[in-house]
Design an enzyme around this catalytic site. Structure first.
Site, PDB file in Angstrom:
ATOM      1  N   CYS A  68       0.813  -1.223   0.000  1.00  0.00           N
ATOM      2  CA  CYS A  68       0.000   0.000   0.000  1.00  0.00           C
ATOM      3  C   CYS A  68       0.843   1.267   0.000  1.00  0.00           C
ATOM      4  CB  CYS A  68      -0.948  -0.005   1.199  1.00  0.00           C
ATOM      5  SG  CYS A  68      -2.181  -1.322   1.113  1.00  0.00           S
ATOM      6  N   HIS A 102      -9.056   4.434  -1.290  1.00  0.00           N
ATOM      7  CA  HIS A 102      -7.714   3.840  -1.213  1.00  0.00           C
ATOM      8  C   HIS A 102      -7.389   3.009  -2.459  1.00  0.00           C
ATOM      9  CE1 HIS A 102      -4.089   2.176   0.269  1.00  0.00           C
ATOM     10  NE2 HIS A 102      -4.572   1.130   0.912  1.00  0.00           N
TER      11      HIS A 102
END
Length: 391
Positions: free
Chosen positions: A85, A337
């Site tokens: 991420c 996200h």
């Protein structure tokens, strides 16, 4: 650094459930960044793409898709960076290092992810690949389950954080209402976020749906320039005052998870390199993949002592209008996200904050900002200090 390095332009697609392909998202963000920076594409010396993918799309070799943004980018060196991420921040660091090494003077960095065309189960499985695979117990955990463990460990050590987590979720949804780029423009009240209900079910006990970030499509981009290159005469620029990267052990069994040592080390090292303290920050964009993460980041930043992150909320510090608002964009929680885009988005929006271009989410008079992008469960930790350049 051998050169002062600046962000001189930004691009940012809307985040959300989009019809656009990965290529379309990359090209849109890249073109917007080049246009905002007012730099001829022929002057870009290297391009880097932050993209996690993990089987989410068939585009396994996507770095050169950036070249589709303009014919003059053809033959420019291109590389993809992946660090879970934190892939977006990894791409930024690659760009910074190319400039520091004298191999580039102007760099275009794009972060992008296409996720919403896959089922929630598929996305959950893909993201779980960023966990430790050589232990049967850890390999079986989804990331909601990982951060459920964080909430449970925090409760055992300091007291139940569920009320605090609900306040964080409500704050970030309220902020996203003012951000036209955010995925979710829907206010969620503290009362809603606090209670388990049909519309807010438990996802991984004790985490509720409102504690979890959104599966999202989107892209963001920035132009990085050396002080003796495009930054010398850019119409707007923001200085990279510090950029630190700290990696920790991948197995959770080898770490005290809720100590959040990797994030704390990266953030504190960035403060030291920039010559500032947490009290100098005017805003922060941080990696609230799940609400316990934002709570732990308050403590890693030094906004509150260990186990007392709620103080940052009680004092109003992290709210819009507070001393150091956190996630004015809505954060991962409500902005969304798209994994590879997240770190670049933080820097693009930080650039806009520090050049007075943030619109309704503007922090008036901002001089210093923090971007903190995290890969895995506090494994890859990137902290950047951004400074306004008023010259």
């Amino acid at each position: 650094m051998t050169h002062e390095i600046y962000i001189t332009g930004s691009g940012h697609t809307r985040f959300g459930r989009l019809d656009a392909t990965l290529e379309t998202l990359i090209v849109e963000a890249a073109r917007d960044a080049l246009e905002e920076a007012q730099i001829p594409p022929a002057e870009i010396d290297a391009v880097f793409l932050g993209n996690f993918n993990s089987g989410l799309v068939p585009d396994g070799f996507a770095s050169s898709l950036i070249l589709q943004a303009h014919p003059d980018l053809r033959f420019t060196p291109a590389a993809r960076c992946e660090n879970a991420c934190a892939s977006g921040a990894a791409a930024i660091h690659a760009g910074l290092n190319a400039i520091r090494a004298g191999r580039a003077r102007n760099v275009l960095v794009v972060g992008a992810e296409k996720m919403t065309h896959r089922s929630t189960e598929d996305v959950t499985t893909a993201l779980a690949g960023a966990g430790y695979q050589n232990d049967a117990v850890e390999a079986a955990l989804s990331f909601p389950q990982v951060f459920a463990i964080a909430a449970e460990q925090y409760a055992a050590r300091y007291g139940d954080p569920l009320d605090t987590m609900a306040r964080i979720a409500a704050k970030n949804h309220e902020n996203a209402m003012k951000n036209p780029l955010a995925h979710m423009h829907k206010p969620l009240t503290y009362e809603f976020c606090r209670e388990v209900s049909e519309r807010n079910p438990l996802i991984a006990p004790p985490l509720r749906l409102s504690d979890c970030s959104l599966v999202t499509d989107g892209a963001a981009a920035i132009v990085l320039s050396a002080s003796d290159a495009h930054a010398e005469d850019a119409s707007a620029r923001v200085r990279i005052a510090a950029a630190e990267h700290v990696s920790d052990f991948l197995p959770m069994s080898r770490r005290d998870f809720v100590a959040f040592e990797g994030p704390e080390r990266a953030i504190r090292a960035a403060y030291e390199a920039a010559g500032i303290t947490v009290g100098d920050l005017d805003f922060a964009e941080v990696h609230d993949c799940f609400t316990p993460a934002e709570l732990l980041i308050y403590e890693a930043m030094g906004l509150a002592p260990k186990g007392q992150g709620v103080q940052a909320l009680d004092a109003g510090t992290v709210y819009a209008g507070g001393r150091t608002p956190v996630n004015l964009s809505g954060g991962l929680k409500a902005k969304g996200h798209p994994v590879g885009a997240t770190g670049v988005s933080m820097h693009a929006l930080g650039f806009r904050q520090l050049t007075g271009r943030a619109g309704d989410i503007q922090q008036p008079g901002a001089e210093w900002g923090l971007a903190f992008n995290m890969g895995g469960a506090a494994v890859a930790n990137y902290a950047t200090i951004l400074q306004a350049d008023r010259a």
